[in-house]
Design a protein around this motif. Structure first.
Motif, PDB file in Angstrom:
ATOM      1  N   LEU A  48       7.896  -5.068   9.170  1.00 38.95           N
ATOM      2  CA  LEU A  48       7.807  -4.817  10.613  1.00 38.95           C
ATOM      3  C   LEU A  48       8.720  -5.745  11.397  1.00 38.95           C
ATOM      4  O   LEU A  48       9.218  -5.391  12.457  1.00 38.95           O
ATOM      5  CB  LEU A  48       6.355  -4.979  11.079  1.00 38.95           C
ATOM      6  CG  LEU A  48       5.450  -3.795  10.761  1.00 38.95           C
ATOM      7  CD1 LEU A  48       4.010  -4.127  11.103  1.00 38.95           C
ATOM      8  CD2 LEU A  48       5.895  -2.555  11.525  1.00 38.95           C
ATOM      9  N   GLY A  49       8.935  -6.949  10.874  1.00 36.32           N
ATOM     10  CA  GLY A  49       9.758  -7.905  11.605  1.00 36.32           C
ATOM     11  C   GLY A  49      11.246  -7.754  11.359  1.00 36.32           C
ATOM     12  O   GLY A  49      12.054  -8.423  12.000  1.00 36.32           O
ATOM     13  N   ASN A  50      11.622  -6.869  10.428  1.00 35.10           N
ATOM     14  CA  ASN A  50      13.045  -6.744  10.095  1.00 35.10           C
ATOM     15  C   ASN A  50      13.875  -6.207  11.256  1.00 35.10           C
ATOM     16  O   ASN A  50      13.353  -5.510  12.122  1.00 35.10           O
ATOM     17  CB  ASN A  50      13.208  -5.816   8.898  1.00 35.10           C
ATOM     18  CG  ASN A  50      12.820  -6.484   7.594  1.00 35.10           C
ATOM     19  OD1 ASN A  50      12.178  -7.546   7.604  1.00 35.10           O
ATOM     20  ND2 ASN A  50      13.197  -5.885   6.503  1.00 35.10           N
TER      21      ASN A  50
ATOM     22  N   ALA B 179       4.451  -1.575   7.215  1.00 38.43           N
ATOM     23  CA  ALA B 179       3.469  -2.658   7.237  1.00 38.43           C
ATOM     24  C   ALA B 179       3.211  -3.170   5.820  1.00 38.43           C
ATOM     25  O   ALA B 179       3.192  -4.379   5.588  1.00 38.43           O
ATOM     26  CB  ALA B 179       2.163  -2.176   7.876  1.00 38.43           C
TER      27      ALA B 179
ATOM     28  N   GLY C  88       5.860  -5.353   4.486  1.00 42.17           N
ATOM     29  CA  GLY C  88       6.121  -6.537   5.296  1.00 42.17           C
ATOM     30  C   GLY C  88       7.455  -6.472   6.019  1.00 42.17           C
ATOM     31  O   GLY C  88       8.140  -7.466   6.186  1.00 42.17           O
TER      32      GLY C  88
END
Lengths: 157, 399
Positions: B149-151, B144, B147
């Motif tokens: 988490l979307g990977n 988190a 940044g």
């Protein structure tokens, strides 16, 4: 559009824009969202991440042209996977008028359940089988997508 | 018992506990500034104030010991809360190959080191657990914070954590039964009882979990907090009296809660968990003699080096299965390195064994190194050179 479940975090949706850029939205379990823009050189990583609160999401979706209703319904369906909830408004003159829920055998015929009825603004949660529907009632139905659609076809042909 | 012990003693206990809590707050702050988890710093603090340290806390030791036990239960409870049963089932469906590789590569060196040290096989199995399980707390926080988490590599990391969770649900009761020991037959019986009890609680949790969640959902925050806390301790206590690890009971209760109730319980319990878990880490290293830790340091460094490489390979493989490129596989590999709370929970199980003190010291050293190195390596992984590893097969991207 692709959907990936992230255990303990939420769901990630991603798609490719018409110009070929990969973008995604990460929906956290508590409803917060992150807008993801994937890196051109390293398509597995995000070159920028926009973290949005509930209110930010609403503002952004309004700016992007989606109505709030869509947003709310989407939030509701996210909460319970595989379950669809729909509001079906009966016409004033309808075959269902004066027929009890049991006699209509709605669950048997459609696969969806009537979980609540609203009449003149009053809610009747969890109506009994002998509850008699009237024209103009709004029926709250829950079930699978197909079941709810079938019930809608029966109640609002 | 403290209240009954007379006001002078109570006053002293307040001063001790208060000073400790304030000290922990300072450490947590330092950890936050450095961008690392506070667990290693808590362990260092415990070393300073425990056996053989610079000062010793006496009066409140009973209270701290009990609070530490509650800390373990709450850690496991919130671990159970973290994943829904659908996520666990999904993890089982898709994550078994990387999960097995994870176990072999990471538990293997620990077991081998324990045997090489001439320990009792049971202590070696516990050391295997210490080196095996990544810290889901450290990892989800660093994902988190960075940044990521979307990977695309992130699902492979999270799925591996889910599998490790499930493995713990079997591993913990089995080793708890082995520790109770006795004759071969008695041990086999208690392992059997442990597994059956876990299966029964798990079955009940999955079957009645929704009902339980519904039943609790209408309550105020206060009621929900008391109910979940009470239920966790009660089930853990019952499980413990059947000689099944109480921690697993707590884990399964966490698993049983779902939906909105799960989220609310998480919010309500996490401050309590942070408090009691901090006490647990402190109490764990209270019992470690700093001299033992220095003695174990050589082994801890060697094991940590092996552990860094083996977790890296696990992550490299798991992310590769999702069709992630070399950079993403580097990120997955480095992110998984951190060990933390569960390594300590496992080491604490062996406290009563003959090799317990050495196991504790080695685990503390191991966690100190990996919990600090892991997040740092993860942070700078994009700048590290990609190792010349075979790409293995690149499966089609999962949908």
């Amino acid at each position: 559009m692709r959907e990936t479940k992230l255990p303990g975090v939420g769901v990630r949706h991603e798609f490719q824009t018409d110009r070929g850029q990969q973008v995604g939205v990460l929906v956290h379990r508590d409803g917060r969202r992150e807008v993801l823009v994937y890196d051109v050189d390293d398509p597995d990583a995000c070159s920028s991440v926009l973290k949005l609160s509930h209110d930010d999401t609403r503002t952004l979706s309004e700016l992007l042209g989606a109505t709030q209703v869509v947003e709310e319904v989407e939030a509701a369906t996210h909460e319970i996977e595989g379950l669809t909830i729909d509001w079906i408004e009966l016409r004033p003159q309808t075959e269902a008028d004066g027929v009890s829920i049991a006699d209509g055998a709605y669950r048997k015929r459609s696969g969806a359940s009537i979980v609540a009825v609203t009449r003149n603004g009053d809610a009747v949660p969890a109506p009994e089988p002998d509850f008699v529907l009237r024209g103009g009632d709004t029926v709250v139905a829950a079930g699978t997508v197909e079941g709810v659609a079938a019930l809608r076809a029966i109640l609002r042909p | 018992m403290i209240l009954a012990a007379g006001s002078a003693e109570a006053a002293l206990a307040f001063v001790e506990i208060g000073a400790l809590a304030l000290g922990l707050a300072l450490l947590a702050r330092v950890a936050g500034r450095l961008g690392i988890t506070a667990v290693p710093l808590y362990l260092i603090a415990g070393l300073a104030f425990g056996d053989g340290g610079i000062a010793r806390v006496d009066v409140s030791e009973d209270f701290i010991a009990l609070a530490a036990e509650i800390g373990v239960l709450l850690l496991l409870f919130s671990l159970g809360l973290e994943y829904s049963d659908a996520e666990l089932r999904n993890g089982l469906r898709t994550g078994v190959p990387p999960g097995l590789l994870d176990m072999v590569l990471n538990a293997g060196p620990g077991v081998a080191a324990g045997l090489l040290l001439g320990w009792d096989p049971l202590a070696a199995i516990l050391l295997g657990g210490v080196t095996w399980i990544s810290s889901s707390g450290v990892i989800s926080k660093s994902l988190a914070d960075l940044g990521r988490l979307g990977n695309r590599e992130t699902p492979s990391i999270l799925n591996l954590l889910v599998i490790e969770d499930l493995a713990m649900a079997v591993y913990l009761p089995v080793v708890a039964a082995l520790i109770v020991g006795g004759t071969v037959l008695a041990t086999l019986t208690s392992v059997g009882i442990a597994l059956v009890t876990v299966a029964v609680i798990l079955g009940a949790a999955l079957k009645f979990g929704n009902k339980l969640s519904d039943w609790l959902s209408g309550d105020s925050d206060e009621t929900l907090l008391l109910a979940t806390f009470g239920l966790t301790l009660l089930v853990a206590g019952l499980a413990q009296s059947l000689e099944v690890s109480g921690a697993v009971g707590a884990f399964l209760i966490g698993l049983a809660l779902s939906g909105r109730t799960e989220e609310r319980a998480m919010q309500l319990i996490s401050p309590l968990r942070d408090l009691f878990a901090a006490v647990f880490f402190l109490f764990f290293s209270f019992q470690i003699d700093p001299a033992d830790l220095l003695g174990a340091l050589g082994w801890a460094v060697a094991l940590a080096l092996v552990g860094v490489v083996s977790k890296f390979l696990t992550g490299w493989y798991a992310a590769g299965r999702l069709g992630v490129g070399p950079k993403g596989r580097m990120r997955a590999g480095t992110t998984l390195i951190a060990r933390g709370e569960f390594s300590i929970v496992i080491a604490a199980l062996g406290a009563e064994l003959v090799d317990g003190p050495e196991l504790g010291a080695l685990a503390a050293g191991y966690v100190l190194i990996t919990a600090i190195a892991g997040p740092l390596l993860a942070k700078f992984s994009d700048r590290l050179p990609t190792p010349p590893l075979p790409q293995w097969k690149r499966a089609a991207p999962a949908t």
